[in-house]
Write a protein that holds these residues in place. Structure first.
Motif, mmCIF file in Angstrom:
data_model
loop_
_atom_site.group_PDB
_atom_site.id
_atom_site.type_symbol
_atom_site.label_atom_id
_atom_site.label_comp_id
_atom_site.label_asym_id
_atom_site.label_seq_id
_atom_site.Cartn_x
_atom_site.Cartn_y
_atom_site.Cartn_z
ATOM 1 N N ILE A 35 0.837 -1.204 0.000
ATOM 2 C CA ILE A 35 0.000 0.000 0.000
ATOM 3 C C ILE A 35 0.871 1.252 0.000
ATOM 4 C CG2 ILE A 35 -1.606 1.375 1.390
ATOM 5 C CD1 ILE A 35 -2.784 -1.380 2.312
ATOM 6 N N VAL A 36 1.852 1.280 0.873
ATOM 7 C CA VAL A 36 2.726 2.445 1.004
ATOM 8 C C VAL A 36 3.517 2.692 -0.277
ATOM 9 C CG1 VAL A 36 4.752 3.328 2.239
ATOM 10 C CG2 VAL A 36 2.877 2.288 3.507
ATOM 11 N N VAL B 297 -7.821 0.656 -2.102
ATOM 12 C CA VAL B 297 -8.844 1.587 -1.623
ATOM 13 C C VAL B 297 -10.134 0.823 -1.307
ATOM 14 C CG1 VAL B 297 -10.338 3.521 -2.278
ATOM 15 C CG2 VAL B 297 -7.888 3.615 -2.771
ATOM 16 N N TYR B 298 -10.530 -0.059 -2.200
ATOM 17 C CA TYR B 298 -11.737 -0.855 -1.990
ATOM 18 C C TYR B 298 -11.613 -1.729 -0.740
ATOM 19 C CZ TYR B 298 -15.303 -4.387 -2.572
ATOM 20 O OH TYR B 298 -16.359 -5.227 -2.350
ATOM 21 N N THR C 46 -0.610 6.100 -7.033
ATOM 22 C CA THR C 46 -2.050 6.260 -7.243
ATOM 23 C C THR C 46 -2.490 5.894 -8.658
ATOM 24 O OG1 THR C 46 -1.771 8.607 -7.737
ATOM 25 C CG2 THR C 46 -2.297 8.020 -5.460
ATOM 26 N N MET C 47 -1.588 5.936 -9.608
ATOM 27 C CA MET C 47 -1.935 5.584 -10.992
ATOM 28 C C MET C 47 -1.864 4.071 -11.253
ATOM 29 S SD MET C 47 -2.747 8.484 -12.061
ATOM 30 C CE MET C 47 -2.872 8.400 -13.827
ATOM 31 N N ASP C 48 -1.307 3.319 -10.318
ATOM 32 C CA ASP C 48 -1.192 1.864 -10.447
ATOM 33 C C ASP C 48 -2.586 1.245 -10.291
ATOM 34 O OD1 ASP C 48 -0.819 -0.942 -9.752
ATOM 35 O OD2 ASP C 48 1.274 -0.456 -9.360
ATOM 36 N N PRO C 49 -2.962 0.290 -11.142
ATOM 37 C CA PRO C 49 -4.272 -0.358 -11.013
ATOM 38 C C PRO C 49 -4.498 -1.006 -9.635
ATOM 39 C CG PRO C 49 -3.269 -0.914 -13.108
ATOM 40 C CD PRO C 49 -2.233 -0.174 -12.312
#
Length: 70
Positions: free
Chosen positions: A41-42, A55-56, A46-49
């Motif tokens: 996560i870290v 997030v979900y 943000t552009m990575d699928p």
């Protein structure tokens, strides 16, 4: 995947993200995130699928917290 439950066993706790039993990790809103997923996560842009997946999955922490308070 997709189950909204949190369990603990002798094999560790169930990770909110990967949904596997792990021994080491952190707690977020009383939900467990294993060290491997926390690291992913870290380090995920943000552009990575994968970002939307994280997030979900982390959104489930809020649902679990609401259920515990009900």
């Amino acid at each position: 995947m997709g189950k909204y439950h949190h369990t603990q066993s002798i094999n560790g706790e169930i990770c909110l993200i990967c949904e596997k039993a792990k021994l080491e990790g952190i707690h977020l809103f009383q939900s467990f995130i294993c060290m491997e997923c926390e690291r992913d996560i870290v380090n995920t842009k943000t552009m990575d699928p994968k970002y939307q997946f994280f997030v979900y999955q982390m959104g489930k922490a809020r649902i679990l917290q609401d259920r515990r308070q009900a």
